[in-house]
Write an enzyme that holds these catalytic residues in place. Structure first.
Site, PDB file in Angstrom:
ATOM      1  N   ASN A  13     -34.792  34.942 -14.036  1.00 39.17           N
ATOM      2  CA  ASN A  13     -35.554  35.057 -12.791  1.00 39.17           C
ATOM      3  C   ASN A  13     -36.754  35.930 -13.111  1.00 39.17           C
ATOM      4  O   ASN A  13     -36.623  37.144 -13.231  1.00 39.17           O
ATOM      5  CB  ASN A  13     -34.661  35.692 -11.709  1.00 39.17           C
ATOM      6  N   LYS A  15     -39.229  36.642 -11.314  1.00 39.58           N
ATOM      7  CA  LYS A  15     -39.761  37.395 -10.160  1.00 39.58           C
ATOM      8  C   LYS A  15     -41.293  37.287 -10.152  1.00 39.58           C
ATOM      9  O   LYS A  15     -41.818  36.243 -10.492  1.00 39.58           O
ATOM     10  CB  LYS A  15     -39.244  38.839 -10.190  1.00 39.58           C
ATOM     11  N   HIS A  99     -32.216  35.274  -2.818  1.00 35.74           N
ATOM     12  CA  HIS A  99     -32.210  36.474  -3.661  1.00 35.74           C
ATOM     13  C   HIS A  99     -32.298  37.723  -2.778  1.00 35.74           C
ATOM     14  O   HIS A  99     -32.964  37.715  -1.750  1.00 35.74           O
ATOM     15  CB  HIS A  99     -33.387  36.428  -4.641  1.00 35.74           C
ATOM     16  N   GLU A 101     -33.923  40.334  -3.007  1.00 33.75           N
ATOM     17  CA  GLU A 101     -35.287  40.830  -2.728  1.00 33.75           C
ATOM     18  C   GLU A 101     -35.914  40.034  -1.587  1.00 33.75           C
ATOM     19  O   GLU A 101     -36.695  40.579  -0.806  1.00 33.75           O
ATOM     20  CB  GLU A 101     -36.127  40.764  -4.011  1.00 33.75           C
ATOM     21  N   GLU A 171     -24.626  38.682  -7.106  1.00 37.10           N
ATOM     22  CA  GLU A 171     -25.498  39.769  -7.524  1.00 37.10           C
ATOM     23  C   GLU A 171     -25.286  40.991  -6.641  1.00 37.10           C
ATOM     24  O   GLU A 171     -25.851  41.074  -5.544  1.00 37.10           O
ATOM     25  CB  GLU A 171     -26.965  39.329  -7.430  1.00 37.10           C
ATOM     26  N   GLY A 177     -31.904  45.497 -11.131  1.00 40.80           N
ATOM     27  CA  GLY A 177     -33.068  46.269 -11.550  1.00 40.80           C
ATOM     28  C   GLY A 177     -32.816  47.759 -11.663  1.00 40.80           C
ATOM     29  O   GLY A 177     -33.743  48.553 -11.797  1.00 40.80           O
ATOM     30  N   SER A 217     -28.708  43.621 -13.818  1.00 41.81           N
ATOM     31  CA  SER A 217     -28.821  44.366 -15.081  1.00 41.81           C
ATOM     32  C   SER A 217     -27.967  43.764 -16.198  1.00 41.81           C
ATOM     33  O   SER A 217     -27.453  44.498 -17.050  1.00 41.81           O
ATOM     34  CB  SER A 217     -28.494  45.851 -14.877  1.00 41.81           C
ATOM     35  N   GLY A 239     -34.860  41.522 -15.530  1.00 42.40           N
ATOM     36  CA  GLY A 239     -35.603  42.274 -16.545  1.00 42.40           C
ATOM     37  C   GLY A 239     -35.503  41.710 -17.954  1.00 42.40           C
ATOM     38  O   GLY A 239     -36.514  41.529 -18.644  1.00 42.40           O
TER      39      GLY A 239
HETATM   40  P1  PGA Z   1     -32.048  42.365 -13.178  1.00 39.48           P
HETATM   41  O1  PGA Z   1     -32.344  41.299 -12.002  1.00 39.48           O
HETATM   42  O2  PGA Z   1     -31.446  41.607 -14.305  1.00 39.48           O
HETATM   43  O3  PGA Z   1     -33.413  42.916 -13.519  1.00 39.48           O
HETATM   44  O4  PGA Z   1     -31.148  43.389 -12.614  1.00 39.48           O
HETATM   45  C1  PGA Z   1     -31.388  40.330 -11.694  1.00 39.48           C
HETATM   46  C2  PGA Z   1     -31.871  39.534 -10.514  1.00 39.48           C
HETATM   47  O5  PGA Z   1     -32.549  40.097  -9.650  1.00 39.48           O
HETATM   48  O6  PGA Z   1     -31.602  38.327 -10.416  1.00 39.48           O
END
Ligand code: PGA
Length: 255
Positions: A13, A15, A99, A101, A171, A177, A217, A239
């Site tokens: 992803n 983002k 998601h 976010e 998630e 993140g 993460s 990330g």
């Molecule tokens: P992250 O993001 O691996 O940076 O924690 C995962 C996601 O938001 O799908």
């Protein structure tokens, strides 16, 4: 992973990262690293404006390119939104929906997540449906109830046939993140709660066939242990999906 029963999917992803030129460079770098790694599907979900560049760079490889959201209407007065018909017209097969976010910063609710999911499925897309608890819910001991409720609401009126095109990404919001990762046991247990909820809605056979990813993460160091769990069928990676070597190491862990 239980590769006898369901497909493992490692999805990035991106983002709000990567211009078209950056996406091209990234795909060109990661392509040889994931070539021939056929024990999982490899997907990158990209910002709308970089999809075409990513698709061009990925052409002929085992990498698929998806979008990060989709609107529920076919067309109309929805400034800033993109429909499933527009995405499929551009050859986009996968889309992330719900998601955290989007839920946190853009007012998405289980109701709009459900509408978007149904629209994407009706258009023939594959949906990566994200859900998970926030920190206070985990600490209050209501994680199971939260993910069961989200699973039911987000999949309302989705048929067993349509569910074949749904991947669920569990998630935990507190792990996204933050560098905090759910333990393999926590990830397995909560993915198992989601699968048990699917079994109640669709029957055990159908539930056993659904790919349930872990996200939050996940990286090149913890992927193998997370993926070793029977209910963890892949990852949705933020990330670490921006660094070719890190992402490729996660794909390796899924082989
Ligand atoms: P992250 O993001 O691996 O940076 O924690 C995962 C996601 O938001 O799908």
């Amino acid at each position: 992973m239980n590769t006898a029963k369901r497909r493992t999917v490692i999805a990035g992803n991106w983002k709000m990262n990567f211009t078209p030129a950056e996406a091209t460079a990234f795909i060109n770098a990661v392509k040889p690293l994931v070539a021939g790694k056929n024990n999982c599907d490899v997907v990158f979900c990209a910002p709308y404006v970089t999809i075409a560049a990513a698709q061009a760079a990925a052409a002929g490889s085992n990498i698929k390119i998806g979008a990060e959201n989709v609107h529920f209407a076919e067309k109309g007065a929805y400034t800033g939104e993109v429909s499933a018909q527009m995405l499929t017209a551009c050859g986009v097969e996968y889309v992330i929906i719900g998601h955290s976010e989007r839920r946190q910063y853009f007012g998405e609710t289980d109701e709009t997540v459900n509408l978007r999911t149904k629209a994407a499925l009706a258009a023939g897309m594959k949906v990566i449906l994200c859900l998970g608890e926030v920190k206070e819910q985990r600490l209050s001991g209501v994680t199971d109830e939260v993910v069961a409720m989200q699973t039911k609401l987000d999949l309302k009126d989705v048929s067993a046939e349509e569910l074949k095109n749904v991947i669920i990404a569990y998630e935990p919001v507190w792990a996204i993140g933050t560098g905090l990762t759910a333990t393999p046991e926590q990830a397995d247990e909560t993915c198992g709660v989601i699968r048990a909820t699917l079994a109640k809605l669709y029957g055990a056979d159908v539930a056993e066939g659904v790919t349930i990813q872990y996200g939050g993460s996940m990286n090149e160091k913890n992927a193998a242990e997370l993926l070793s769990k029977v209910n963890v069928d892949g990852g949705l990676i933020g990330g670490a999906s921006l660094v070719p070597e890190k992402f490729a190491a996660i794909v390796d862990a899924a082989q």
